[in-house]
Write an enzyme that holds these catalytic residues in place. Structure first.
Site, PDB file in Angstrom:
ATOM      1  N   TYR A   1     -36.906  90.241  55.225  1.00  0.00           N
ATOM      2  CA  TYR A   1     -38.342  90.051  55.460  1.00  0.00           C
ATOM      3  C   TYR A   1     -38.776  90.504  56.848  1.00  0.00           C
ATOM      4  O   TYR A   1     -39.951  90.449  57.174  1.00  0.00           O
ATOM      5  CB  TYR A   1     -38.709  88.567  55.284  1.00  0.00           C
ATOM      6  CG  TYR A   1     -37.902  87.660  56.179  1.00  0.00           C
ATOM      7  CD1 TYR A   1     -38.291  87.435  57.500  1.00  0.00           C
ATOM      8  CD2 TYR A   1     -36.727  87.064  55.728  1.00  0.00           C
ATOM      9  CE1 TYR A   1     -37.531  86.637  58.342  1.00  0.00           C
ATOM     10  CE2 TYR A   1     -35.964  86.265  56.558  1.00  0.00           C
ATOM     11  CZ  TYR A   1     -36.375  86.058  57.859  1.00  0.00           C
ATOM     12  OH  TYR A   1     -35.618  85.276  58.690  1.00  0.00           O
TER      13      TYR A   1
ATOM     14  N   THR B   1     -37.019  92.720  60.570  1.00  0.00           N
ATOM     15  CA  THR B   1     -36.742  94.010  61.205  1.00  0.00           C
ATOM     16  C   THR B   1     -35.825  94.914  60.388  1.00  0.00           C
ATOM     17  O   THR B   1     -35.644  96.073  60.742  1.00  0.00           O
ATOM     18  CB  THR B   1     -36.128  93.813  62.607  1.00  0.00           C
ATOM     19  OG1 THR B   1     -34.845  93.195  62.475  1.00  0.00           O
ATOM     20  CG2 THR B   1     -37.045  92.978  63.495  1.00  0.00           C
TER      21      THR B   1
ATOM     22  N   GLU C   1     -26.932  88.939  61.996  1.00  0.00           N
ATOM     23  CA  GLU C   1     -27.889  87.828  61.993  1.00  0.00           C
ATOM     24  C   GLU C   1     -27.363  86.582  62.715  1.00  0.00           C
ATOM     25  O   GLU C   1     -28.029  85.550  62.731  1.00  0.00           O
ATOM     26  CB  GLU C   1     -28.273  87.459  60.554  1.00  0.00           C
ATOM     27  CG  GLU C   1     -28.936  88.590  59.777  1.00  0.00           C
ATOM     28  CD  GLU C   1     -30.337  88.935  60.268  1.00  0.00           C
ATOM     29  OE1 GLU C   1     -30.760  88.455  61.337  1.00  0.00           O
ATOM     30  OE2 GLU C   1     -31.015  89.705  59.571  1.00  0.00           O
TER      31      GLU C   1
END
Length: 156
Positions: A7, A9, A82
């Site tokens: 959702y 970069t 992440e």
């Protein structure tokens, strides 16, 4: 192959999309566009203007993004990228299919036709409490009207 919903970069046209198409990191195949079935707060936070989906189901908006099929190597890269499990946690969420291009097996086609599928999503439960008070977005664009340009890792 696992399904991942991005959702921020990592979407097409965004600053980190280059990682999704770098086959040295693994395979990621674009399947379609979707949005979260439940509402979540999507905020842009921190000094690097990073998009975060706060794992607070029922608050915020149905967040728009893209659905990818990824291999184990790409999933492992995404976990590292992440900061999973410290910064983001990879959890299964129900995603409503808005537009489907995927050519998967019968099970995947059926899920797409029914309009909802489970995908891994990198959201967070580990955030400063004040982030809940930030503006909530329904989609992310690093050069959006919010004026909060994302700062690439190599520029930090």
């Amino acid at each position: 192959m696992a399904r991942v919903f991005v959702y921020g970069t990592l979407k097409k046209g965004q600053p980190n999309y280059k990682h999704m198409i770098n086959t040295a990191k693994g395979l990621a195949k674009f399947q379609g566009r979707g949005r979260t079935v439940e509402k979540y707060p999507l905020v842009i936070a921190g000094k690097y203007n990073i998009p975060y989906m706060l794992n607070i189901p029922g608050t915020g908006h149905h967040v728009a993004g893209e659905i990818y099929s990824v291999d184990d190597q790409m999933l492992q890269f995404l976990d590292e990228f992440e900061g999973c499990p410290d910064t983001y946690q990879r959890t299964l969420m129900r995603i409503e299919v808005v537009e489907w291009e995927g050519k998967g097996g019968a099970g995947e086609a059926r899920a797409a036709a029914e309009g909802v599928m489970e995908c891994f999503v990198y959201s967070t439960t580990t955030y400063p409490p004040e982030w809940v008070g930030l503006p909530y977005h329904d989609s992310y664009d690093s050069s959006g009207k919010h004026g909060l340009s994302y700062v690439l890792r190599e520029s930090r």
